[in-house]
Design an enzyme around this catalytic site. Structure first.
Site, PDB file in Angstrom:
ATOM      1  CE  LYS A  70      16.617  -9.640  60.335  1.00  0.00           C
ATOM      2  NZ  LYS A  70      17.073 -11.119  60.476  1.00  0.00           N
ATOM      3  CB  THR A  71      18.458  -9.130  67.760  1.00  0.00           C
ATOM      4  OG1 THR A  71      17.058  -9.497  66.844  1.00  0.00           O
ATOM      5  CG2 THR A  71      17.948  -8.523  68.944  1.00  0.00           C
ATOM      6  CG  ASP A 115      13.066  -8.041  65.177  1.00  0.00           C
ATOM      7  OD1 ASP A 115      13.425  -8.251  64.064  1.00  0.00           O
ATOM      8  OD2 ASP A 115      13.145  -9.159  65.825  1.00  0.00           O
ATOM      9  CB  THR A 164      12.553 -11.541  57.192  1.00  0.00           C
ATOM     10  OG1 THR A 164      10.976 -11.247  57.455  1.00  0.00           O
ATOM     11  CG2 THR A 164      13.051 -11.866  58.398  1.00  0.00           C
ATOM     12  NE  ARG A 223      17.376 -17.205  66.721  1.00  0.00           N
ATOM     13  CZ  ARG A 223      16.813 -16.107  65.943  1.00  0.00           C
ATOM     14  NH1 ARG A 223      16.139 -16.288  65.007  1.00  0.00           N
ATOM     15  NH2 ARG A 223      16.689 -14.963  66.569  1.00  0.00           N
TER      16      ARG A 223
HETATM   17  N1  LIG Z   1      28.022 -12.854  63.344  1.00  0.00           N
HETATM   18  C1  LIG Z   1      27.628 -13.774  64.462  1.00  0.00           C
HETATM   19  N2  LIG Z   1      28.633 -14.024  65.429  1.00  0.00           N
HETATM   20  C2  LIG Z   1      28.490 -14.822  66.276  1.00  0.00           C
HETATM   21  N3  LIG Z   1      26.930 -15.160  66.813  1.00  0.00           N
HETATM   22  C3  LIG Z   1      26.002 -14.638  65.956  1.00  0.00           C
HETATM   23  C4  LIG Z   1      26.139 -13.959  64.776  1.00  0.00           C
HETATM   24  N4  LIG Z   1      25.208 -13.416  64.416  1.00  0.00           N
HETATM   25  C5  LIG Z   1      23.983 -14.144  65.002  1.00  0.00           C
HETATM   26  N5  LIG Z   1      24.760 -14.825  65.901  1.00  0.00           N
HETATM   27  C6  LIG Z   1      23.921 -15.575  67.137  1.00  0.00           C
HETATM   28  O1  LIG Z   1      22.959 -16.142  66.526  1.00  0.00           O
HETATM   29  C7  LIG Z   1      21.782 -15.864  67.331  1.00  0.00           C
HETATM   30  C8  LIG Z   1      20.543 -15.102  66.553  1.00  0.00           C
HETATM   31  O2  LIG Z   1      20.972 -13.807  66.226  1.00  0.00           O
HETATM   32  P1  LIG Z   1      19.991 -12.642  66.185  1.00  0.00           P
HETATM   33  O3  LIG Z   1      19.059 -12.920  67.154  1.00  0.00           O
HETATM   34  O4  LIG Z   1      20.760 -11.226  66.234  1.00  0.00           O
HETATM   35  O5  LIG Z   1      19.209 -13.077  64.863  1.00  0.00           O
HETATM   36  P2  LIG Z   1      18.126 -12.002  64.093  1.00  0.00           P
HETATM   37  O6  LIG Z   1      18.726 -11.853  62.648  1.00  0.00           O
HETATM   38  O7  LIG Z   1      17.752 -10.943  64.782  1.00  0.00           O
HETATM   39  O8  LIG Z   1      17.025 -13.026  64.056  1.00  0.00           O
HETATM   40  P3  LIG Z   1      15.425 -12.680  63.883  1.00  0.00           P
HETATM   41  O9  LIG Z   1      15.066 -12.010  62.714  1.00  0.00           O
HETATM   42  O10 LIG Z   1      14.728 -14.067  63.915  1.00  0.00           O
HETATM   43  O11 LIG Z   1      15.058 -11.783  65.115  1.00  0.00           O
HETATM   44  C9  LIG Z   1      22.212 -14.819  68.701  1.00  0.00           C
HETATM   45  O12 LIG Z   1      22.331 -15.931  69.741  1.00  0.00           O
HETATM   46  C10 LIG Z   1      23.575 -14.691  68.026  1.00  0.00           C
HETATM   47  O13 LIG Z   1      24.556 -14.935  69.222  1.00  0.00           O
END
Ligand SMILES: Nc1ncnc2c1ncn2[C@@H]1O[C@H](COP(=O)(O)OP(=O)(O)OP(=O)(O)O)[C@@H](O)[C@H]1O
Length: 351
Positions: A70-71, A115, A164, A223
């Site tokens: 998401k981030t 977030d 989430t 992640r």
């Molecule tokens: N589709 C993707 N392709 C490659 N790497 C990814 C992908 N999605 C996530 N990642 C990797 O996974 C890690 C976590 O992603 P991210 O922080 O964007 O998740 P999030 O959904 O925002 O998590 P949270 O809800 O805990 O903040 C990052 O280091 C990112 O590089």
């Protein structure tokens, strides 16, 4: 705490090096972003149409379990449009004034990422309705009978909210997003691509079999995939012999990640349902108290994965273990440790 005690899924326990690595790994464009094909296509259309019309893209809500990107997607929305990005989070916005300070300092076209948007204060949520719709807020000046509201125009911006728990957002807020993306767990071939990219960036030679073994054990979550890869890298460094499939198995066994990718909390939840409650049904709050974890964490982080891999089903009376769960844990269906809490006796409001 020894390394073996570390919970690899807990972001709080990541050290600075891991955070820096995670940051470096984030794809910078939709093209680099692996998987989520449908969401990528939808976002691409939305961003391209906005660019053609030279306007800020509609507000975007990203919903899904932690660690699915998401981030990363919020950063891509800003990067693809060449727009600045401001990052905040629901827990940091506890008063309408906190939000007013952020909104009033946005520059035209800026992307505002919030977030955990479901954890924002209610008063701030109400301010956001007007801001999202009319790019305007009303600021209260003074107190009591003499208080007046002063309208303040804002620069046009794009809000990217992440949650989430989309179900906790009030309808008026949810309705003001032009697009809601539901992120899904990744399949193993997508995770192999994520891992191959990360291995290249780490300078770690690793074969397809070893990548597949990690991909099968990372809870469908990039992640976690990246984090497990680092542990495999450590193992290969210390023991020699490279990042072979044997090294992967040994490293992940050491960190208590089982063949399905279940971690300690997943297993605690499953074992509670299976052995304390005879397979269920068991209510969310009872489950949370039994494993000593927040109900929100069980619902947003643990349960979606257990449901997805078919170990648990949700019923109107609570969570129930499936036959696959009994098999995975090597237990006889219906076995119970003699606890007095029969699942069927749980109150309905504990779901
Ligand atoms: N589709 C993707 N392709 C490659 N790497 C990814 C992908 N999605 C996530 N990642 C990797 O996974 C890690 C976590 O992603 P991210 O922080 O964007 O998740 P999030 O959904 O925002 O998590 P949270 O809800 O805990 O903040 C990052 O280091 C990112 O590089």
């Amino acid at each position: 705490m020894s390394d073996a005690d570390l919970d690899l899924t807990d972001p709080v326990l990541q050290n600075e090096a891991e955070l820096a690595f995670e940051g470096a790994l984030r794809p910078k464009s939709l093209q680099e972003f692996v998987g989520q094909t449908r969401v990528r296509g939808q976002l691409q259309l939305l961003l391209t149409a906005a660019a053609l019309q030279q306007r800020t893209p509609d507000h975007i809500l990203l919903a899904g379990p932690p660690g699915l990107g998401k981030t990363t997607l919020a950063m891509i929305v800003a990067h693809e449009g060449g727009r600045p990005l401001r990052m905040s989070s629901g827990p940091a916005i506890q008063h309408a004034g906190d939000l007013a300070a952020i909104l009033s300092s946005l520059v035209p076209g800026e992307v505002l990422f919030i977030d955990e948007i479901h954890r924002m204060a209610r008063s701030a949520e109400e301010m956001l309705y007007l801001a999202m719709e009319d790019f305007r807020i009303d600021i209260m000046v003074g107190k009591g009978a003499g208080a007046t509201s002063v309208p303040l125009d804002l620069a046009p911006f794009t809000l990217v909210g992440a949650t989430t728990r989309a179900g906790l957002l009030p309808n008026p807020l949810r309705d003001r997003f032009g697009f809601t993306a539901h992120l899904e767990f990744y399949d193993e071939s997508e995770l192999e691509q994520v891992l191959a990219r990360a291995a290249t960036m780490l300078g770690l030679p690793i074969d397809g079999e070893a990548l597949a073994e990690i991909a099968g054990r990372c809870r469908g979550t990039p992640r976690i995939a990246n984090r497990l890869l680092r542990r495999v890298r450590d193992y290969a460094l210390v023991h020699g012999g490279g990042a072979s499939v044997d090294a992967v198995r040994a490293a992940l066994d050491l960190y208590d990640v089982d063949a399905l990718g279940l971690d300690r909390l997943d297993r605690a939840v499953m074992e509670t349902i299976l052995t304390r409650f005879g397979g269920g049904p068991v209510g969310l709050n009872t489950l949370a108290v039994s494993v000593g974890e927040e109900a929100e964490t069980i619902e947003a982080v643990v349960e979606p994965f257990l449901v997805r891999i078919g170990l648990v089903t949700r019923t109107p009376r609570g969570r129930v273990a499936t036959p696959a769960a009994w098999r995975h844990f090597g237990l006889v269906e219906g076995a119970r440790d003699g606890s007095a809490h029969g699942g069927a006796t749980l109150p309905i409001d504990d779901l």
